[in-house]
Design an enzyme around this catalytic site. Structure first.
Site, PDB file in Angstrom:
ATOM      1  CB  SER A 193      -0.943  -0.022   1.207  1.00 39.04           C
ATOM      2  OG  SER A 193      -1.923   0.975   1.075  1.00 39.04           O
ATOM      3  CG  ASN A 194      -0.319   4.733  -1.302  1.00 34.16           C
ATOM      4  OD1 ASN A 194      -0.923   5.555  -0.640  1.00 34.16           O
ATOM      5  ND2 ASN A 194      -0.861   4.100  -2.352  1.00 34.16           N
ATOM      6  NE  ARG A 195       5.942   6.808   3.817  1.00 36.44           N
ATOM      7  CZ  ARG A 195       6.399   5.996   4.764  1.00 36.44           C
ATOM      8  NH1 ARG A 195       5.680   5.771   5.836  1.00 36.44           N
ATOM      9  NH2 ARG A 195       7.570   5.404   4.622  1.00 36.44           N
TER      10      ARG A 195
END
Ligand code: C5P
Length: 432
Positions: free
Chosen positions: A244-246
């Site tokens: 995923s990402n931030r």
């Protein structure tokens, strides 16, 4: 160093009627008035009787260089203060701070002071900057009043989160004067055909300027349908792990809330997040980029436009293991496949519908954003750079630049809710 005058050039020559109500945040109205004056605006001030307890008319008269209006008539000489003339004089009626009480009265059409009668007769755009305790702000009565006002075309400069006069911490602090000035700057610069009117100096008095051109209203989005994508997508590797990402979704949620407040029907296609659904927004939860693609394409079929704010994974595992992948001593190689680009897909099919994109760049910001604008057929793109302090993931502020085929507009650092208001304002002006 940038001066205040160049920071808000669209305010030059504008007539701003500043309404002050009875909130502790009234002290910020002094700085706001000074900022507007420095930017070259003419400012007149109307106060509610209670506002005088928080900031003196002498202070505001000195800063605005105009007498302050509180009563319907002057008790000394009986001179009538015409609410109609005040409304006609103004290019914009800015009520800052706006208390829960005044917002409720505006909503109900109560006219028991000069500020409220002026509001009811004003034909210029009306902007409110709410200020109150967090519970008052969150109360359904206040939220419903704000939504109703927004549907009627009142623009709202959202309060910020922070320490409140009560000592509590939460949402309710009036936006800072710089944010409010930037909001007005955008309002005036985006209204079509809306250069500051050339005025004869003798036109300065109240009541003789009924023919002065008015800025067009902020305009409700009632009847318009929007899709907003928000948050990160989550790509499963196995039942336990994911890529995923931030992205937290804060920016997209703020946009969805802002569009809804302005009357639009909003479908928010959201990746996993802990954020509450904004009032009046229909939320469709998804997990992966593929699910977001399907949900966004489905919702766009019924929409007048879309704001693509999600941080969609560009790659997803080519195969998802049904069981937890066991470790051994060697290296593990994951094969990733490209996901489908939702924005590009919608852009190729959008016709006359509006499509707004985001670009988060770490280098060659301008050229990368311009390339995306063309490739995905966006009407405009909101560029933010991770190099700017206060911009990016998780924080409540952002510093963005709007880029369209006509050029670029750089905004100062502001709350994400404020950025959302600027985006909604630009969408409104493009739809006109
Ligand atoms: O190409 P890049 O990911 O930088 O483009 C960012 C823009 O495209 C954002 O508006 C983002 O929401 C959108 N996007 C998308 N689907 C993807 C990748 C990006 O809608 N698969």
């Amino acid at each position: 160093m940038q001066t205040e005058r160049t920071a808000y050039p669209a305010l030059r020559g504008r007539r701003i009627l500043l309404g002050i109500t009875g909130s502790i945040a009234a002290y910020k109205a002094a700085a706001l008035c000074r900022l507007l004056k420095t930017a070259g605006a003419e400012v007149r001030v109307v106060m509610t009787p209670l506002a005088k307890q928080f900031i003196t008319p002498l202070t505001m008269a000195t800063l605005s260089k105009n007498p302050i209006l509180v009563e319907f008539f002057d008790p000394e000489n009986g001179a009538w203060h015409s609410h109609v003339s005040l409304g006609e004089w103004a290019d914009c009626f800015l009520i800052a701070p706006a208390t829960a009480n005044t917002l409720a009265k505006m909503c109900a059409g109560i006219a028991d002071n000069l500020l409220l009668t002026t509001y009811l007769s004003a034909r210029c755009p009306v902007v409110v900057a709410p200020a109150m305790d967090l519970d008052m702000y969150a109360h359904a009565a206040t939220q419903e009043n704000l939504q109703a006002l927004a549907r009627r075309g009142v623009a709202i400069v959202e309060p910020a989160e922070g320490e409140l006069a009560s000592g509590l911490v939460g949402k309710g602090r009036m936006a800072e004067p710089e944010e409010i000035a930037a909001f007005l700057h955008t309002l005036f610069s985006q209204a079509p055909g809306n250069d500051a009117p050339e005025r004869n100096p003798s036109e300065g008095s109240l009541g003789n300027s009924g023919s002065a051109p008015h800025a067009s209203s902020a305009g409700p989005l009632l009847g318009k349908r929007f899709v907003v994508t928000a948050g990160a997508t989550v790509e499963a590797i196995d039942p336990v792990r994911f890529i995923s990402n931030r992205s937290t979704g804060k920016m997209g949620y703020a946009i969805a809330g802002e569009l809804a407040r302005r009357g639009a029907a909003v479908v928010l296609v959201s990746g996993p997040t802990a954020l509450p659904t904004p009032a009046g927004v229909e939320r469709r939860d998804v997990v992966s980029a593929d699910e977001m693609f399907d949900a966004a394409v489905d919702a766009f079929a019924e929409a007048d436009g879309a704001v693509m704010c999600a941080a969609v994974a560009d790659y997803t595992p080519a195969e998802v293991s049904d069981v937890k992948i066991k470790k051994d001593n060697g290296e593990l190689t994951l094969t990733l496949r490209r996901t489908r680009d939702i924005a590009a897909h919608l852009g190729a099919r959008k016709g006359s519908r509006l499509l707004v994109g985001f670009a988060l760049e770490t280098d060659h910001e301008q050229s990368n954003a311009e390339a995306k604008l063309a490739r995905k057929n966006f009407d405009f793109i909101v560029l933010n750079s991770l190099r700017d302090a206060g911009a990016g993931f998780g924080v409540d502020t952002n510093k963005v630049t709007f880029i369209d085929r006509g050029g670029r507009q750089e905004l100062p650092l502001m709350a994400k809710t404020e950025v959302a208001a600027h985006i909604a304002q630009k969408i409104e002006s493009l739809l006109k």
